[in-house]
Design a protein around this motif. Structure first.
Motif, PDB file in Angstrom:
ATOM      1  N   GLU A 133       0.687  -1.215  -0.001  1.00 25.58           N
ATOM      2  CA  GLU A 133       0.085  -0.219  -0.007  1.00 25.58           C
ATOM      3  C   GLU A 133       0.792   1.306  -0.051  1.00 25.58           C
ATOM      4  O   GLU A 133       0.344   2.357   0.135  1.00 25.58           O
ATOM      5  N   THR A 134       2.144   1.109  -0.192  1.00 25.60           N
ATOM      6  CA  THR A 134       2.940   2.463  -0.140  1.00 25.60           C
ATOM      7  C   THR A 134       2.576   3.287  -1.436  1.00 25.60           C
ATOM      8  O   THR A 134       2.173   3.082  -2.377  1.00 25.60           O
ATOM      9  N   PRO A 135       2.376   4.634  -0.873  1.00 26.12           N
ATOM     10  CA  PRO A 135       1.634   5.753  -1.911  1.00 26.12           C
ATOM     11  C   PRO A 135       2.524   5.822  -3.082  1.00 26.12           C
ATOM     12  O   PRO A 135       3.853   5.520  -3.023  1.00 26.12           O
ATOM     13  N   VAL A 136       1.837   6.036  -4.275  1.00 24.75           N
ATOM     14  CA  VAL A 136       2.612   6.542  -5.255  1.00 24.75           C
ATOM     15  C   VAL A 136       3.000   7.819  -5.450  1.00 24.75           C
ATOM     16  O   VAL A 136       1.887   8.916  -4.979  1.00 24.75           O
ATOM     17  N   THR A 137       4.260   8.383  -5.594  1.00 26.43           N
ATOM     18  CA  THR A 137       4.671   9.772  -5.630  1.00 26.43           C
ATOM     19  C   THR A 137       4.884  10.407  -7.023  1.00 26.43           C
ATOM     20  O   THR A 137       4.922  11.476  -6.956  1.00 26.43           O
ATOM     21  N   GLU A 138       4.900   9.543  -8.005  1.00 25.78           N
ATOM     22  CA  GLU A 138       5.010  10.252  -9.093  1.00 25.78           C
ATOM     23  C   GLU A 138       4.263   9.316 -10.336  1.00 25.78           C
ATOM     24  O   GLU A 138       4.111   7.941 -10.288  1.00 25.78           O
ATOM     25  N   LEU A 139       3.697   9.991 -11.274  1.00 23.42           N
ATOM     26  CA  LEU A 139       3.062   9.565 -12.484  1.00 23.42           C
ATOM     27  C   LEU A 139       3.564  10.005 -13.609  1.00 23.42           C
ATOM     28  O   LEU A 139       3.660  11.100 -13.986  1.00 23.42           O
ATOM     29  N   TYR A 140       4.138   9.010 -14.559  1.00 27.09           N
ATOM     30  CA  TYR A 140       4.745   9.351 -15.825  1.00 27.09           C
ATOM     31  C   TYR A 140       5.993  10.390 -15.467  1.00 27.09           C
ATOM     32  O   TYR A 140       6.287  11.333 -16.425  1.00 27.09           O
ATOM     33  N   GLY A 141       6.651  10.382 -14.674  1.00 25.55           N
ATOM     34  CA  GLY A 141       8.074  11.032 -14.505  1.00 25.55           C
ATOM     35  C   GLY A 141       7.793  12.119 -13.572  1.00 25.55           C
ATOM     36  O   GLY A 141       8.408  12.920 -13.225  1.00 25.55           O
ATOM     37  N   GLN A 142       6.488  12.381 -13.304  1.00 22.91           N
ATOM     38  CA  GLN A 142       5.980  13.697 -12.707  1.00 22.91           C
ATOM     39  C   GLN A 142       5.584  13.581 -11.383  1.00 22.91           C
ATOM     40  O   GLN A 142       4.627  12.656 -11.089  1.00 22.91           O
ATOM     41  N   GLY A 143       6.252  14.535 -10.465  1.00 15.84           N
ATOM     42  CA  GLY A 143       5.523  14.474  -9.122  1.00 15.84           C
ATOM     43  C   GLY A 143       4.269  14.686  -8.769  1.00 15.84           C
ATOM     44  O   GLY A 143       3.792  15.453  -9.368  1.00 15.84           O
ATOM     45  N   LEU A 144       3.770  13.943  -7.684  1.00 14.00           N
ATOM     46  CA  LEU A 144       2.260  14.360  -7.442  1.00 14.00           C
ATOM     47  C   LEU A 144       2.124  15.082  -6.310  1.00 14.00           C
ATOM     48  O   LEU A 144       0.963  15.418  -5.879  1.00 14.00           O
ATOM     49  N   GLY A 145       3.232  15.753  -5.461  1.00 15.82           N
ATOM     50  CA  GLY A 145       3.439  16.287  -4.409  1.00 15.82           C
ATOM     51  C   GLY A 145       2.998  15.506  -3.094  1.00 15.82           C
ATOM     52  O   GLY A 145       3.008  16.077  -1.785  1.00 15.82           O
ATOM     53  N   ILE A 146       3.107  14.316  -3.191  1.00 21.03           N
ATOM     54  CA  ILE A 146       3.412  13.199  -1.986  1.00 21.03           C
ATOM     55  C   ILE A 146       4.669  13.332  -1.285  1.00 21.03           C
ATOM     56  O   ILE A 146       5.728  13.035  -2.100  1.00 21.03           O
ATOM     57  N   VAL A 147       4.940  13.287  -0.168  1.00 16.39           N
ATOM     58  CA  VAL A 147       6.163  13.424   0.577  1.00 16.39           C
ATOM     59  C   VAL A 147       6.482  11.956   1.253  1.00 16.39           C
ATOM     60  O   VAL A 147       5.773  11.881   2.295  1.00 16.39           O
ATOM     61  N   LEU A 148       7.209  11.190   0.726  1.00 19.62           N
ATOM     62  CA  LEU A 148       7.778  10.206   1.596  1.00 19.62           C
ATOM     63  C   LEU A 148       9.166  10.115   1.616  1.00 19.62           C
ATOM     64  O   LEU A 148       9.737  10.797   0.894  1.00 19.62           O
ATOM     65  N   GLY A 149       9.651   9.488   2.929  1.00 18.12           N
ATOM     66  CA  GLY A 149      11.076   9.584   2.992  1.00 18.12           C
ATOM     67  C   GLY A 149      11.739   8.238   3.604  1.00 18.12           C
ATOM     68  O   GLY A 149      10.839   7.479   4.219  1.00 18.12           O
ATOM     69  N   VAL A 150      12.806   8.012   3.709  1.00 17.48           N
ATOM     70  CA  VAL A 150      13.674   7.080   4.203  1.00 17.48           C
ATOM     71  C   VAL A 150      14.550   7.646   5.302  1.00 17.48           C
ATOM     72  O   VAL A 150      15.254   8.260   4.938  1.00 17.48           O
ATOM     73  N   ARG A 151      14.110   7.340   6.476  1.00 21.46           N
ATOM     74  CA  ARG A 151      14.978   7.779   7.588  1.00 21.46           C
ATOM     75  C   ARG A 151      15.834   6.724   8.237  1.00 21.46           C
ATOM     76  O   ARG A 151      15.310   5.699   8.666  1.00 21.46           O
TER      77      ARG A 151
END
Length: 338
Positions: A101-119
């Motif tokens: 269920e990890t959110p999608v952050t980009e579509l067709y190489g374009q960012g969707l404004g979703i902020v995910l990080g690896v800490r």
């Protein structure tokens, strides 16, 4: 690779950590690989654990309004049990599997404004401190891309995307938040709905697609939401007529919306819910509601299909840079994720 800094609680001369992810987007349920680079400080340190956390910036509604918060949605121990001597350099390779269920952050190489990080965090001789924060980029699964491409072919446009804290009842949702992709209606449906929200809940065996329509209200009646759920398989993506299938979904959603409006003039706002399984040809229905609604993101795209780029707000990298300190200092929000 970004946000590298000294581990503050260890004092000047402590070890530093720098996580380098393999370039390019991963996918929900896919693998995330890279290396954690450590550099010894002015003394010897026993590295007990190297822990990686997946974090997301989500929206939550509360009594005083709406806020953003940070949720840790998965955690992995990728190394530890060694001594890092003074000034030494040490690298730990890792490969972890992302939640489906990890959110999608980009579509067709374009960012969707979703902020995910690896800490990345180190546990050093009983002490624990944050070490490094890196942007996580996630592209869609083939079935997700096929569905969104069909929406675009049918004339729907991308409006915005957000992560909302809460659960959708009656589904198999696992994470404490869900992603909504808000679409402007195609011309043939513009008279009936203001927008359609799409949520993907993927699993190893398939995916639930939750559609919610914001119905337009007439001069003597208010609008209301209707929710419909469908199930699809990961198999046979390239052999499916997605345009026809998705158009059928929308038609059913609009029909259910109109039918509900006719029979429920005093709608309580909980919507009208139907379920359909297109992976095995079965039909089932159930009631489910979205809980914990939030507001839309600041990133908006044009309506000329779903493949458009971000035309307003901040690009994803700038968003991550701006909220870096927010990620690092929002432990109280993280504690409320359960």
């Amino acid at each position: 690779m970004v946000f590298k800094r000294l581990l503050g609680s260890l004092g000047v001369g402590g070890p530093t950590v720098d996580t380098v992810l393999v370039p390019g987007p991963t996918a929900p349920g896919g693998t995330l690989s890279g290396q954690v680079h450590l550099k010894g400080g002015s003394g010897d340190f026993d590295i007990e654990h190297i822990t990686m956390e997946l974090v997301a910036r989500v929206e939550a509604e509360h009594e005083d309004g709406e806020d953003h918060g940070v949720v840790v949605f998965d955690q992995f121990v990728v190394g530890g049990g060694f001594r890092l001597v003074q000034g030494a350099e040490h690298s730990v390779p890792f490969t972890v599997t992302l939640p489906w269920e990890t959110p999608v952050t980009e579509l067709y190489g374009q960012g969707l404004g979703i902020v995910l990080g690896v800490r990345t965090e180190l546990s050093v001789a009983g002490a624990k401190d944050k070490g490094d924060l890196d942007q996580l980029t996630v592209g869609p699964l083939p079935v997700q891309e096929a569905i969104l491409e069909a929406f675009g072919q049918l004339g729907f446009g991308f409006k915005s995307a957000d992560l909302e804290y809460g659960r959708i009842g009656g589904t198999g949702q696992q994470l404490p938040f869900y992603q909504e992709l808000e679409l402007t209606p195609a011309p043939q449906y513009a008279h009936a709905v203001n927008e359609i929200e799409v949520t993907f809940l993927a699993t190893p065996g398939g995916m639930e697609v939750v559609l919610e329509a914001d119905k337009r209200g007439g001069p003597f009646s208010g609008g209301h939401d209707a929710v419909t759920r469908f199930t699809v398989s990961h198999d046979g993506v390239h052999h499916q007529d997605w345009n026809t299938l998705v158009d059928g979904w929308v038609r059913q959603l609009v029909e259910h919306t109109s039918s509900y409006a006719d029979h429920a003039p005093y709608d309580s706002g909980h919507g009208h819910n139907h379920g359909h399984d297109y992976s095995h040809g079965e039909h089932h229905s159930g009631s489910h509601e979205r809980s914990g609604p939030g507001m839309g993101t600041v990133v908006a795209a044009g309506a000329a299909g779903l493949a458009v780029g971000v035309v307003g707000g901040m690009v994803a990298a700038e968003v991550v840079d701006e909220v870096g300190d927010f990620f690092e200092g929002d432990d109280e929000d993280e504690g409320g994720e359960d």
